[in-house]
Design an enzyme around this catalytic site. Sequence first.
Site, PDB file in Angstrom:
ATOM      1  N   ARG A   1      -2.686  -2.199  -3.249  1.00 11.21           N
ATOM      2  CA  ARG A   1      -3.884  -1.402  -2.989  1.00 11.21           C
ATOM      3  C   ARG A   1      -3.833  -0.203  -3.948  1.00 11.21           C
ATOM      4  O   ARG A   1      -2.922   0.619  -3.882  1.00 11.21           O
ATOM      5  CB  ARG A   1      -3.870  -0.908  -1.555  1.00 11.21           C
ATOM      6  CG  ARG A   1      -5.095  -0.125  -1.234  1.00 11.21           C
ATOM      7  CD  ARG A   1      -5.016   0.429   0.152  1.00 11.21           C
ATOM      8  NE  ARG A   1      -6.302   1.004   0.511  1.00 11.21           N
ATOM      9  CZ  ARG A   1      -6.641   1.276   1.750  1.00 11.21           C
ATOM     10  NH1 ARG A   1      -5.819   1.007   2.724  1.00 11.21           N
ATOM     11  NH2 ARG A   1      -7.809   1.809   2.001  1.00 11.21           N
TER      12      ARG A   1
ATOM     13  N   GLU B   1      -7.670  -5.156   5.560  1.00 16.74           N
ATOM     14  CA  GLU B   1      -7.593  -4.897   4.119  1.00 16.74           C
ATOM     15  C   GLU B   1      -6.452  -5.688   3.475  1.00 16.74           C
ATOM     16  O   GLU B   1      -6.574  -6.139   2.341  1.00 16.74           O
ATOM     17  CB  GLU B   1      -7.395  -3.389   3.880  1.00 16.74           C
ATOM     18  CG  GLU B   1      -8.651  -2.596   4.201  1.00 16.74           C
ATOM     19  CD  GLU B   1      -8.372  -1.191   4.709  1.00 16.74           C
ATOM     20  OE1 GLU B   1      -7.698  -1.061   5.753  1.00 16.74           O
ATOM     21  OE2 GLU B   1      -8.817  -0.232   4.062  1.00 16.74           O
TER      22      GLU B   1
ATOM     23  N   ASN C   1       0.886  -1.162   0.000  1.00 20.81           N
ATOM     24  CA  ASN C   1       0.000   0.000   0.000  1.00 20.81           C
ATOM     25  C   ASN C   1       0.925   1.213   0.000  1.00 20.81           C
ATOM     26  O   ASN C   1       1.418   1.637   1.042  1.00 20.81           O
ATOM     27  CB  ASN C   1      -0.882  -0.047   1.258  1.00 20.81           C
ATOM     28  CG  ASN C   1      -1.817   1.132   1.344  1.00 20.81           C
ATOM     29  OD1 ASN C   1      -1.816   2.017   0.475  1.00 20.81           O
ATOM     30  ND2 ASN C   1      -2.614   1.171   2.397  1.00 20.81           N
TER      31      ASN C   1
ATOM     32  N   HIS D   1     -12.664   2.957   0.526  1.00 20.17           N
ATOM     33  CA  HIS D   1     -12.586   1.957   1.624  1.00 20.17           C
ATOM     34  C   HIS D   1     -13.208   0.621   1.218  1.00 20.17           C
ATOM     35  O   HIS D   1     -13.626  -0.175   2.066  1.00 20.17           O
ATOM     36  CB  HIS D   1     -13.318   2.461   2.901  1.00 20.17           C
ATOM     37  CG  HIS D   1     -12.545   3.503   3.653  1.00 20.17           C
ATOM     38  ND1 HIS D   1     -13.145   4.570   4.278  1.00 20.17           N
ATOM     39  CD2 HIS D   1     -11.222   3.637   3.883  1.00 20.17           C
ATOM     40  CE1 HIS D   1     -12.230   5.332   4.853  1.00 20.17           C
ATOM     41  NE2 HIS D   1     -11.051   4.768   4.628  1.00 20.17           N
TER      42      HIS D   1
ATOM     43  N   GLU E   1     -13.202   0.300  16.125  1.00 26.72           N
ATOM     44  CA  GLU E   1     -12.846  -0.931  16.841  1.00 26.72           C
ATOM     45  C   GLU E   1     -12.484  -0.673  18.306  1.00 26.72           C
ATOM     46  O   GLU E   1     -12.614  -1.566  19.136  1.00 26.72           O
ATOM     47  CB  GLU E   1     -11.654  -1.609  16.143  1.00 26.72           C
ATOM     48  CG  GLU E   1     -12.015  -2.161  14.778  1.00 26.72           C
ATOM     49  CD  GLU E   1     -10.797  -2.472  13.912  1.00 26.72           C
ATOM     50  OE1 GLU E   1      -9.685  -2.626  14.459  1.00 26.72           O
ATOM     51  OE2 GLU E   1     -10.954  -2.540  12.680  1.00 26.72           O
TER      52      GLU E   1
END
Length: 397
Positions: free
Chosen positions: A89, A375, A8, A177, A327
Amino acid sequence: MTHILTLNAGSSSIKFALFEADTLEERVRGQVEGLGTSPRLSARVADAEKTESDLDGNAVGDHASALAAILALIESRFSGARIKAVGHRIVHGGPDYSAPVVIDEQRFADLERLIPLAPLHQPHNLSGVRAAQAAFPEAVQVACFDTAFHRQHPWVSDTYALPLELYDEGVRRYGFHGLSYEYVTRALKQLAPMHAAGRVIVSHLGNGASMCAIQGGQSVGSTMGFTALDGLPMGTRCGQLDPGVVLYLMAEKGLSAAEIENLLYKQSGLKGLSGLSNDMRVLEEAGTVEARRAIDYFVYRIRRELGGMVAVLSGLDALVFCGGIGENAWRIRERVCQDLGWLGLELDETQNREGETVISSYRSRVRVFIIRTNEELMIADHAAKKARKADESVAAA
Ligand code: AMP
């Protein structure tokens, strides 16, 4: 042993993770930050302690040299590791890419043409691809798009009320996302298949924040639009804004496009409102009036979007929280879910404070979940599947 590497690549950082190709077991995860200034490599190998080291700023200045440092780390821990596929990504897949693809020169050129749609991210994502192609010429390079999960949106969720020719040239509500929402949707299917098949809202609340309305496992709406600026206020991004504000900044204050971009992407959101920090933990601890008001606005916008999405979905079966704030920040979850009895949603206070997977009370008609998003695993899964397909076609030839 063969492995899948996920990358990423951002403007000043490159995040990576290494998985075993067959089992998708995670071996190492980390990042090089401070590219171009003072690069630093941090990584966690399986369950071991995090390792951190400063890198030579003269030697490690771009994605290629950062990747070399990552490779050296992998080599030192897993000598002989063979990278079978690299999953990238890629922030923008434009109107057409609705699933991961193997990157060839034609597709690379397609993705370069999308740079004007995501100038802050796409060029860096593509530099990561070039660096990985040079480092692993034998590996399958796979693009996994943040926009792909939203590509089946009904037209009304995909458009702005602008002259139609702008839609045709790509000015649309893309939503982002997507890899996180895809992971969470799959995880929810395992946890609660009946709920996953119904009407779901996922709140991805991190430094970047968005919400996604999902029906029958498919995205039908996102709070993010043409860019990752729209919707909820974020760490440093403004979220929803009257475009008249931008006109005012240009006409009355003489700000250039670059200055407005800097203001909206880097100086706004929680940081701009609090005058203190983009970090929710800092704001929760600070207790200043400005920090409290920044949190109030964050919660207010989430609840507004939630109400709109409930109307679009004609009700709600499950609400999921993910991302660093979703979270971990129980107070935020509690405030988002306050007084939602009219919707048939009631939190279990203790389970919420303790961060259980299911945090709704036994009386609640709407079930509320915390799902730790991943991800990287989603990217690795896509890349592994593409690599397997490539192997099969070689074997068949
Ligand atoms: P992410 O971008 O998903 O890594 O999320 C980063 C955000 O999560 C930051 O605003 C952090 O302050 C926030 N965060 C992480 N842990 C906690 C926590 N225990 N309580 C409140 N916020 C947290």
